[in-house]
Design a protein around this motif. Structure first.
Motif, PDB file in Angstrom:
ATOM      1  N   ALA A 167       7.298  -6.517  -4.704  1.00  0.00           N
ATOM      2  CA  ALA A 167       7.427  -6.834  -6.136  1.00  0.00           C
ATOM      3  C   ALA A 167       6.318  -6.177  -6.956  1.00  0.00           C
ATOM      4  O   ALA A 167       6.579  -5.517  -7.970  1.00  0.00           O
ATOM      5  CB  ALA A 167       7.424  -8.347  -6.342  1.00  0.00           C
ATOM      6  N   ALA A 168       5.072  -6.355  -6.539  1.00  0.00           N
ATOM      7  CA  ALA A 168       3.961  -5.767  -7.290  1.00  0.00           C
ATOM      8  C   ALA A 168       4.022  -4.247  -7.237  1.00  0.00           C
ATOM      9  O   ALA A 168       3.852  -3.561  -8.252  1.00  0.00           O
ATOM     10  CB  ALA A 168       2.629  -6.263  -6.739  1.00  0.00           C
ATOM     11  N   GLY A 169       4.295  -3.704  -6.063  1.00  0.00           N
ATOM     12  CA  GLY A 169       4.383  -2.257  -5.915  1.00  0.00           C
ATOM     13  C   GLY A 169       5.488  -1.645  -6.743  1.00  0.00           C
ATOM     14  O   GLY A 169       5.365  -0.515  -7.232  1.00  0.00           O
ATOM     15  N   ALA A 170       6.578  -2.393  -6.930  1.00  0.00           N
ATOM     16  CA  ALA A 170       7.699  -1.883  -7.725  1.00  0.00           C
ATOM     17  C   ALA A 170       7.271  -1.607  -9.162  1.00  0.00           C
ATOM     18  O   ALA A 170       7.641  -0.583  -9.752  1.00  0.00           O
ATOM     19  CB  ALA A 170       8.857  -2.871  -7.689  1.00  0.00           C
ATOM     20  N   VAL A 171       6.484  -2.507  -9.734  1.00  0.00           N
ATOM     21  CA  VAL A 171       5.992  -2.295 -11.099  1.00  0.00           C
ATOM     22  C   VAL A 171       5.078  -1.074 -11.151  1.00  0.00           C
ATOM     23  O   VAL A 171       5.171  -0.235 -12.057  1.00  0.00           O
ATOM     24  CB  VAL A 171       5.231  -3.532 -11.610  1.00  0.00           C
ATOM     25  N   ILE A 172       4.205  -0.970 -10.165  1.00  0.00           N
ATOM     26  CA  ILE A 172       3.226   0.122 -10.153  1.00  0.00           C
ATOM     27  C   ILE A 172       3.921   1.475 -10.017  1.00  0.00           C
ATOM     28  O   ILE A 172       3.585   2.436 -10.717  1.00  0.00           O
ATOM     29  CB  ILE A 172       2.189  -0.122  -9.035  1.00  0.00           C
ATOM     30  N   VAL A 173       4.913   1.562  -9.112  1.00  0.00           N
ATOM     31  CA  VAL A 173       5.663   2.814  -8.953  1.00  0.00           C
ATOM     32  C   VAL A 173       6.385   3.179 -10.248  1.00  0.00           C
ATOM     33  O   VAL A 173       6.323   4.322 -10.715  1.00  0.00           O
ATOM     34  CB  VAL A 173       6.675   2.700  -7.790  1.00  0.00           C
ATOM     35  N   LYS A 174       7.075   2.223 -10.829  1.00  0.00           N
ATOM     36  CA  LYS A 174       7.832   2.479 -12.064  1.00  0.00           C
ATOM     37  C   LYS A 174       6.901   2.953 -13.183  1.00  0.00           C
ATOM     38  O   LYS A 174       7.206   3.915 -13.889  1.00  0.00           O
ATOM     39  CB  LYS A 174       8.564   1.214 -12.482  1.00  0.00           C
ATOM     40  N   GLU A 175       5.758   2.273 -13.330  1.00  0.00           N
ATOM     41  CA  GLU A 175       4.846   2.630 -14.408  1.00  0.00           C
ATOM     42  C   GLU A 175       4.113   3.944 -14.150  1.00  0.00           C
ATOM     43  O   GLU A 175       3.576   4.552 -15.076  1.00  0.00           O
ATOM     44  CB  GLU A 175       3.838   1.495 -14.633  1.00  0.00           C
ATOM     45  N   ALA A 176       4.111   4.391 -12.884  1.00  0.00           N
ATOM     46  CA  ALA A 176       3.515   5.693 -12.557  1.00  0.00           C
ATOM     47  C   ALA A 176       4.526   6.825 -12.714  1.00  0.00           C
ATOM     48  O   ALA A 176       4.200   7.986 -12.443  1.00  0.00           O
ATOM     49  CB  ALA A 176       2.965   5.674 -11.139  1.00  0.00           C
ATOM     50  N   THR A 204       0.829  -1.207   0.000  1.00  0.00           N
ATOM     51  CA  THR A 204       0.000   0.000   0.000  1.00  0.00           C
ATOM     52  C   THR A 204       0.861   1.253   0.000  1.00  0.00           C
ATOM     53  O   THR A 204       0.561   2.236  -0.699  1.00  0.00           O
ATOM     54  CB  THR A 204      -0.946   0.004   1.213  1.00  0.00           C
ATOM     55  N   ASN A 205       1.944   1.239   0.782  1.00  0.00           N
ATOM     56  CA  ASN A 205       2.844   2.387   0.813  1.00  0.00           C
ATOM     57  C   ASN A 205       3.356   2.728  -0.584  1.00  0.00           C
ATOM     58  O   ASN A 205       3.418   3.897  -0.977  1.00  0.00           O
ATOM     59  CB  ASN A 205       4.039   2.100   1.726  1.00  0.00           C
ATOM     60  N   MET A 206       3.728   1.695  -1.343  1.00  0.00           N
ATOM     61  CA  MET A 206       4.258   1.930  -2.689  1.00  0.00           C
ATOM     62  C   MET A 206       3.173   2.471  -3.617  1.00  0.00           C
ATOM     63  O   MET A 206       3.441   3.314  -4.481  1.00  0.00           O
ATOM     64  CB  MET A 206       4.879   0.655  -3.233  1.00  0.00           C
TER      65      MET A 206
END
Length: 287
Positions: free
Chosen positions: A222-231, A198-200
């Protein structure tokens, strides 16, 4: 050539919603609390049941894929990321929140091929928000495209961090010394939702400027890393080097200016890598 991982992505969204419904519906009888690596590293019957639901559904559709799940690793399964298609799963990110009724609990599902993350799904199930991101295709919360904030002045930022589950005095002192130094920059605030996933996502949607932590695990981020990068955000090691999913240390931020400023204040302490030799964790349970 068609989209090779679209069916996997769609399956992740479906099973994340199903898992989130199970978490929401879990009654008090399900909250039999066990501890793993320490008295504050919690697991419940729901964590284990939800992971079985997720892996079972995905394995039925993708029998040749590999799986890294938090509870499976705790029972002695390997945590090795290979070139094979691999699912990285945290069934209940924020177990302590779940146990206490604190309203941030997430299902985190990521998918990697050739050791590269292809997509990530984070379902904040008590908020009923579905965050998702695919490599090269952007990041979304439900159907709305999300982007990191444009703040570059560290004094106008909100930073998120967590305390982790290792409560040795030496590490706690370093954690709080880092927090003190960041607060005294000063920044607008220092927060923590109790769930790394959630933090990511809060970084990704621009609600905060950065999240950092030492002692997290690959399934947390892992999932948050993709979301941050794509944002539009950035991912780094806490020493300023490249992001390493298995290192258990990470800074995610809206831009390099904020990330590099935070890194100056972080007091680094050791954490065993996720892909280090297996250490089976003994659980201790009580009602």
């Amino acid at each position: 050539m068609g989209d090779p991982w679209l069916s996997a992505y769609d399956a992740a969204l479906r099973v994340a919603r199903k898992a989130g419904a199970v978490i929401r519906d879990a009654g008090e009888k399900e909250i039999k609390v066990c501890t793993k690596s320490s008295t504050v590293d919690l697991v419940t019957k729901t964590d284990e049941r939800v992971e079985k639901i997720i892996i079972g559904a995905l394995r039925e559709q993708f029998p040749d894929h590999c799986f890294i799940g938090e509870e499976s690793v705790a029972k002695g399964e390997p945590c090795n990321l290979t070139d094979k298609p691999t699912w990285i799963i945290d069934p209940v990110d924020g177990t302590t929140n779940f146990v206490h009724g604190f309203p941030f609990v997430a299902v985190s599902i990521a998918f990697a091929v050739n050791k590269e993350l292809e997509f990530g799904v984070v379902y904040s199930c008590l908020e009923n928000k579905m965050y998702r991101g695919r490599n090269g295709k952007g990041a979304f919360c439900d159907d709305e495209k999300i982007e990191v904030s444009d703040v570059k002045d560290i004094h106008k930022s909100i930073i998120i961090s967590e305390h982790g589950t290792d409560r040795s005095c030496e590490k706690v002192e370093k954690i709080f010394s880092t927090m003190k130094k960041i607060l005294c920059i000063p920044v607008h605030g220092l927060r923590g939702s109790g769930t790394a996933a959630t933090n990511m996502c809060l970084v990704a949607c621009g609600a905060v400027e950065a999240f950092f932590e030492i002692g997290i695990h690959c399934w947390d981020i892992a999932a948050g890393a993709v979301i941050v990068k794509e944002a539009g955000g950035v991912l780094l090691d806490v020493n300023g080097g490249p992001f390493d999913l298995m290192s258990r240390r990470m800074v995610s931020a809206n831009n390099m200016v904020i990330a590099e400023r935070i890194i100056k204040e972080i007091e680094i302490f050791p954490a065993d890598r996720d892909d280090a030799p297996i250490k089976k964790i003994t659980k201790f349970c009580k009602k």
